[in-house]
Design an enzyme around this catalytic site. Structure first.
Site: not given
Length: 280
Positions: A165, A195, A202, A209, A249, A252
Protein backbone atom coordinates in the site's frame (compact mmCIF):
# COMPACT_ATOMS: atom_id res chain seq x y z
CA UNK A 1 -25.07 16.34 -90.54
CA UNK A 2 -22.81 14.73 -87.91
CA UNK A 3 -24.55 16.80 -85.20
CA UNK A 4 -27.98 15.56 -86.28
CA UNK A 5 -26.77 11.94 -86.13
CA UNK A 6 -25.39 12.46 -82.58
CA UNK A 7 -28.63 14.08 -81.49
CA UNK A 8 -30.66 11.16 -82.84
CA UNK A 9 -28.34 8.69 -81.06
CA UNK A 10 -28.75 10.50 -77.75
CA UNK A 11 -32.54 10.54 -78.12
CA UNK A 12 -32.55 6.83 -78.91
CA UNK A 13 -30.37 6.05 -75.87
CA UNK A 14 -32.62 8.10 -73.63
CA UNK A 15 -35.74 6.31 -74.87
CA UNK A 16 -34.07 2.94 -74.26
CA UNK A 17 -33.08 3.91 -70.70
CA UNK A 18 -36.60 5.20 -70.04
CA UNK A 19 -38.09 1.93 -71.26
CA UNK A 20 -35.88 0.00 -68.83
CA UNK A 21 -36.35 2.30 -65.80
CA UNK A 22 -39.89 1.31 -64.78
CA UNK A 23 -38.97 -2.38 -64.65
CA UNK A 24 -35.92 -1.67 -62.48
CA UNK A 25 -37.89 0.62 -60.21
CA UNK A 26 -40.66 -1.97 -59.85
CA UNK A 27 -38.12 -4.64 -58.99
CA UNK A 28 -36.48 -2.45 -56.34
CA UNK A 29 -39.83 -1.46 -54.89
CA UNK A 30 -40.91 -5.11 -54.81
CA UNK A 31 -37.73 -6.10 -52.93
CA UNK A 32 -38.16 -3.24 -50.45
CA UNK A 33 -41.78 -4.23 -49.91
CA UNK A 34 -40.82 -7.81 -49.13
CA UNK A 35 -38.11 -6.62 -46.74
CA UNK A 36 -40.57 -4.37 -44.89
CA UNK A 37 -43.10 -7.21 -44.55
CA UNK A 38 -40.49 -9.55 -43.06
CA UNK A 39 -39.30 -6.86 -40.60
CA UNK A 40 -41.29 -6.47 -37.32
CA UNK A 41 -43.30 -3.29 -37.10
CA UNK A 42 -41.76 -0.74 -34.68
CA UNK A 43 -44.73 -0.84 -32.34
CA UNK A 44 -44.57 -4.64 -32.23
CA UNK A 45 -40.86 -4.64 -31.44
CA UNK A 46 -41.17 -1.98 -28.73
CA UNK A 47 -44.11 -3.66 -27.02
CA UNK A 48 -41.91 -6.51 -25.75
CA UNK A 49 -39.92 -6.05 -22.60
CA UNK A 50 -36.13 -6.44 -22.86
CA UNK A 51 -35.32 -10.12 -22.79
CA UNK A 52 -38.98 -11.16 -23.31
CA UNK A 53 -39.33 -14.18 -25.55
CA UNK A 54 -41.50 -14.27 -28.67
CA UNK A 55 -44.84 -16.03 -28.43
CA UNK A 56 -43.91 -18.23 -31.41
CA UNK A 57 -42.59 -21.68 -30.72
CA UNK A 58 -39.02 -22.48 -31.83
CA UNK A 59 -38.99 -23.25 -35.54
CA UNK A 60 -42.50 -21.88 -36.06
CA UNK A 61 -42.92 -19.49 -38.98
CA UNK A 62 -45.27 -16.55 -39.34
CA UNK A 63 -48.65 -17.28 -40.87
CA UNK A 64 -48.54 -14.07 -42.93
CA UNK A 65 -47.42 -14.44 -46.52
CA UNK A 66 -45.26 -11.76 -48.13
CA UNK A 67 -47.52 -8.88 -49.09
CA UNK A 68 -50.28 -9.73 -46.57
CA UNK A 69 -51.32 -6.98 -44.19
CA UNK A 70 -50.60 -8.00 -40.58
CA UNK A 71 -53.58 -8.05 -38.19
CA UNK A 72 -54.56 -4.76 -36.61
CA UNK A 73 -53.15 -4.10 -33.15
CA UNK A 74 -56.73 -3.71 -31.90
CA UNK A 75 -57.39 -7.42 -32.55
CA UNK A 76 -56.59 -9.64 -29.58
CA UNK A 77 -54.22 -12.49 -30.27
CA UNK A 78 -55.30 -15.92 -29.05
CA UNK A 79 -53.89 -16.81 -25.66
CA UNK A 80 -51.50 -19.75 -25.99
CA UNK A 81 -51.53 -22.43 -23.35
CA UNK A 82 -48.16 -22.71 -21.58
CA UNK A 83 -46.21 -25.70 -22.87
CA UNK A 84 -44.80 -26.38 -19.40
CA UNK A 85 -45.35 -25.02 -15.88
CA UNK A 86 -43.63 -21.78 -14.87
CA UNK A 87 -40.34 -22.22 -13.01
CA UNK A 88 -40.44 -21.85 -9.23
CA UNK A 89 -39.20 -18.62 -7.66
CA UNK A 90 -35.43 -18.44 -7.16
CA UNK A 91 -34.16 -20.09 -4.01
CA UNK A 92 -32.05 -18.43 -1.37
CA UNK A 93 -28.39 -18.75 -2.32
CA UNK A 94 -26.58 -21.40 -0.29
CA UNK A 95 -23.17 -20.03 0.59
CA UNK A 96 -20.13 -21.62 2.19
CA UNK A 97 -20.26 -21.19 5.98
CA UNK A 98 -18.58 -18.06 7.35
CA UNK A 99 -17.47 -17.64 10.94
CA UNK A 100 -19.65 -14.91 12.42
CA UNK A 101 -18.02 -12.12 14.39
CA UNK A 102 -17.27 -8.44 14.65
CA UNK A 103 -14.23 -8.95 12.43
CA UNK A 104 -16.57 -8.70 9.44
CA UNK A 105 -17.53 -5.12 10.37
CA UNK A 106 -14.13 -3.78 11.38
CA UNK A 107 -13.86 -0.20 10.19
CA UNK A 108 -10.62 0.73 8.48
CA UNK A 109 -10.23 4.28 7.19
CA UNK A 110 -8.20 7.44 7.65
CA UNK A 111 -9.33 7.68 11.30
CA UNK A 112 -9.09 3.96 12.08
CA UNK A 113 -5.78 2.62 10.77
CA UNK A 114 -4.45 -0.91 11.04
CA UNK A 115 -1.09 -1.67 12.67
CA UNK A 116 1.79 -2.02 10.25
CA UNK A 117 2.18 -5.74 10.95
CA UNK A 118 -1.51 -6.63 10.52
CA UNK A 119 -1.86 -9.58 8.15
CA UNK A 120 -4.79 -12.00 7.82
CA UNK A 121 -4.54 -15.66 6.91
CA UNK A 122 -5.37 -15.59 3.24
CA UNK A 123 -6.41 -17.83 0.36
CA UNK A 124 -6.46 -17.38 -3.41
CA UNK A 125 -9.66 -16.12 -5.02
CA UNK A 126 -8.70 -15.58 -8.66
CA UNK A 127 -5.53 -15.04 -10.70
CA UNK A 128 -3.29 -15.24 -7.61
CA UNK A 129 -5.21 -12.49 -5.83
CA UNK A 130 -5.97 -13.46 -2.24
CA UNK A 131 -8.48 -12.53 0.47
CA UNK A 132 -8.99 -13.40 4.12
CA UNK A 133 -9.41 -17.19 4.09
CA UNK A 134 -12.73 -16.87 5.95
CA UNK A 135 -14.39 -15.21 2.92
CA UNK A 136 -12.34 -16.57 0.00
CA UNK A 137 -14.77 -19.39 -0.74
CA UNK A 138 -17.73 -16.96 -0.79
CA UNK A 139 -15.91 -14.67 -3.22
CA UNK A 140 -15.10 -17.62 -5.48
CA UNK A 141 -18.71 -18.75 -5.44
CA UNK A 142 -19.92 -15.26 -6.36
CA UNK A 143 -17.58 -15.26 -9.35
CA UNK A 144 -18.69 -18.77 -10.37
CA UNK A 145 -22.39 -17.95 -10.02
CA UNK A 146 -21.96 -14.82 -12.12
CA UNK A 147 -20.22 -16.85 -14.83
CA UNK A 148 -23.10 -19.36 -14.79
CA UNK A 149 -25.39 -16.42 -15.56
CA UNK A 150 -23.19 -15.22 -18.41
CA UNK A 151 -21.26 -12.52 -16.54
CA UNK A 152 -17.47 -12.67 -16.25
CA UNK A 153 -16.13 -11.01 -13.09
CA UNK A 154 -12.44 -10.13 -12.95
CA UNK A 155 -10.51 -9.37 -9.76
CA UNK A 156 -7.92 -6.64 -10.27
CA UNK A 157 -6.70 -6.30 -6.69
CA UNK A 158 -7.41 -7.85 -3.30
CA UNK A 159 -5.28 -8.18 -0.15
CA UNK A 160 -2.32 -5.84 -0.03
CA UNK A 161 0.16 -5.73 2.86
CA UNK A 162 1.28 -2.46 4.40
CA UNK A 163 4.42 -2.11 2.28
CA UNK A 164 2.47 -2.71 -0.95
CA UNK A 165 0.00 0.00 0.00
CA UNK A 166 2.92 2.33 0.72
CA UNK A 167 4.26 1.67 -2.79
CA UNK A 168 0.86 2.34 -4.41
CA UNK A 169 0.47 5.56 -2.42
CA UNK A 170 3.97 6.84 -3.21
CA UNK A 171 3.67 6.04 -6.92
CA UNK A 172 0.38 7.91 -7.22
CA UNK A 173 1.79 10.91 -5.34
CA UNK A 174 4.86 11.00 -7.59
CA UNK A 175 2.68 10.74 -10.70
CA UNK A 176 0.75 13.85 -9.71
CA UNK A 177 3.99 15.74 -9.10
CA UNK A 178 5.19 14.77 -12.57
CA UNK A 179 1.93 16.15 -13.99
CA UNK A 180 2.93 19.56 -12.62
CA UNK A 181 0.84 19.54 -9.44
CA UNK A 182 2.15 21.25 -6.35
CA UNK A 183 2.99 19.05 -3.36
CA UNK A 184 -0.20 20.20 -1.64
CA UNK A 185 -2.34 19.43 -4.70
CA UNK A 186 -0.61 16.07 -5.24
CA UNK A 187 -1.15 15.09 -1.61
CA UNK A 188 -4.84 16.07 -1.74
CA UNK A 189 -5.47 14.11 -4.95
CA UNK A 190 -3.53 11.08 -3.71
CA UNK A 191 -5.46 11.00 -0.44
CA UNK A 192 -8.71 11.19 -2.42
CA UNK A 193 -7.99 8.12 -4.53
CA UNK A 194 -5.51 6.02 -2.55
CA UNK A 195 -5.71 5.19 1.15
CA UNK A 196 -2.62 5.92 3.17
CA UNK A 197 -0.68 2.85 4.34
CA UNK A 198 -2.51 1.27 7.28
CA UNK A 199 -5.78 2.96 6.29
CA UNK A 200 -6.65 0.66 3.37
CA UNK A 201 -9.28 -2.06 3.52
CA UNK A 202 -7.07 -4.01 1.14
CA UNK A 203 -4.70 -4.62 4.04
CA UNK A 204 -7.67 -5.93 6.05
CA UNK A 205 -8.13 -8.69 3.47
CA UNK A 206 -11.90 -8.17 3.22
CA UNK A 207 -11.97 -5.95 0.12
CA UNK A 208 -11.29 -6.46 -3.55
CA UNK A 209 -11.36 -4.43 -6.74
CA UNK A 210 -13.61 -6.41 -9.06
CA UNK A 211 -15.24 -5.54 -12.37
CA UNK A 212 -17.41 -7.18 -15.01
CA UNK A 213 -15.58 -7.91 -18.24
CA UNK A 214 -18.67 -7.27 -20.38
CA UNK A 215 -19.88 -3.78 -21.22
CA UNK A 216 -23.53 -4.73 -21.62
CA UNK A 217 -26.14 -3.59 -19.14
CA UNK A 218 -26.53 -6.99 -17.48
CA UNK A 219 -22.80 -7.30 -16.81
CA UNK A 220 -22.46 -3.77 -15.50
CA UNK A 221 -25.39 -4.19 -13.14
CA UNK A 222 -24.73 -7.71 -11.90
CA UNK A 223 -22.48 -6.81 -8.98
CA UNK A 224 -24.67 -3.99 -7.71
CA UNK A 225 -27.72 -6.26 -7.82
CA UNK A 226 -26.19 -9.45 -6.45
CA UNK A 227 -23.12 -8.66 -4.33
CA UNK A 228 -25.15 -8.08 -1.12
CA UNK A 229 -26.47 -11.66 -1.36
CA UNK A 230 -22.86 -12.79 -0.90
CA UNK A 231 -22.09 -10.33 1.88
CA UNK A 232 -20.33 -7.64 -0.21
CA UNK A 233 -21.16 -3.93 -0.42
CA UNK A 234 -20.09 -1.15 -2.73
CA UNK A 235 -17.80 0.45 -0.17
CA UNK A 236 -17.40 3.97 -1.57
CA UNK A 237 -20.71 5.17 -3.05
CA UNK A 238 -20.90 8.28 -5.20
CA UNK A 239 -23.08 10.22 -2.75
CA UNK A 240 -21.07 9.37 0.41
CA UNK A 241 -17.67 10.90 -0.35
CA UNK A 242 -18.21 13.57 2.33
CA UNK A 243 -18.40 10.76 4.90
CA UNK A 244 -15.91 8.20 3.57
CA UNK A 245 -13.40 10.88 2.44
CA UNK A 246 -12.70 8.60 -0.50
CA UNK A 247 -13.65 9.21 -4.11
CA UNK A 248 -16.38 7.08 -5.69
CA UNK A 249 -15.04 3.67 -6.68
CA UNK A 250 -17.46 1.49 -8.62
CA UNK A 251 -15.05 -1.46 -8.45
CA UNK A 252 -14.29 -1.60 -4.70
CA UNK A 253 -16.38 -4.19 -2.84
CA UNK A 254 -16.02 -4.97 0.85
CA UNK A 255 -17.24 -8.02 2.76
CA UNK A 256 -19.44 -7.27 5.79
CA UNK A 257 -21.65 -10.37 5.96
CA UNK A 258 -24.94 -11.08 4.19
CA UNK A 259 -27.31 -9.53 6.76
CA UNK A 260 -25.34 -6.29 7.05
CA UNK A 261 -24.72 -6.08 3.29
CA UNK A 262 -28.41 -6.36 2.50
CA UNK A 263 -29.36 -3.78 5.12
CA UNK A 264 -26.66 -1.31 4.11
CA UNK A 265 -27.60 -1.60 0.44
CA UNK A 266 -31.37 -1.43 1.02
CA UNK A 267 -31.04 1.69 3.16
CA UNK A 268 -28.50 3.38 0.90
CA UNK A 269 -25.87 3.69 3.63
CA UNK A 270 -22.11 3.55 3.70
CA UNK A 271 -20.31 1.45 6.32
CA UNK A 272 -19.55 4.46 8.53
CA UNK A 273 -23.25 5.35 8.72
CA UNK A 274 -24.29 1.78 9.38
CA UNK A 275 -21.85 1.38 12.26
CA UNK A 276 -22.81 4.76 13.74
CA UNK A 277 -26.49 3.73 13.76
CA UNK A 278 -25.93 0.40 15.49
CA UNK A 279 -27.20 0.19 19.05
CA UNK A 280 -24.57 0.19 21.77
Amino acid sequence: MRGIVCLLALLAGGLLAASLLPENVQMIQREQSLAEVSRPAPEEASSSSPGEASSSSPGETSSSSPGEVPPSSSEEAPVAEPSEPAPPPPKERVLPPVEEGEWMLRLVNWANPLPMDFAPEYEEVQNRFVLDKRIAAVARQMIADAQAEGVILVVNSAYRPYYSQQLVYDNRFQAYLEQGKSEEEARYLTDSFVAAPGCSEHQLGLAMDIVAAGKDEVSRGWLAANAPDYGFILRYPKDKTHITHTAYESWHYRYVGVAAAREITAQGLCLEEYLADRPG
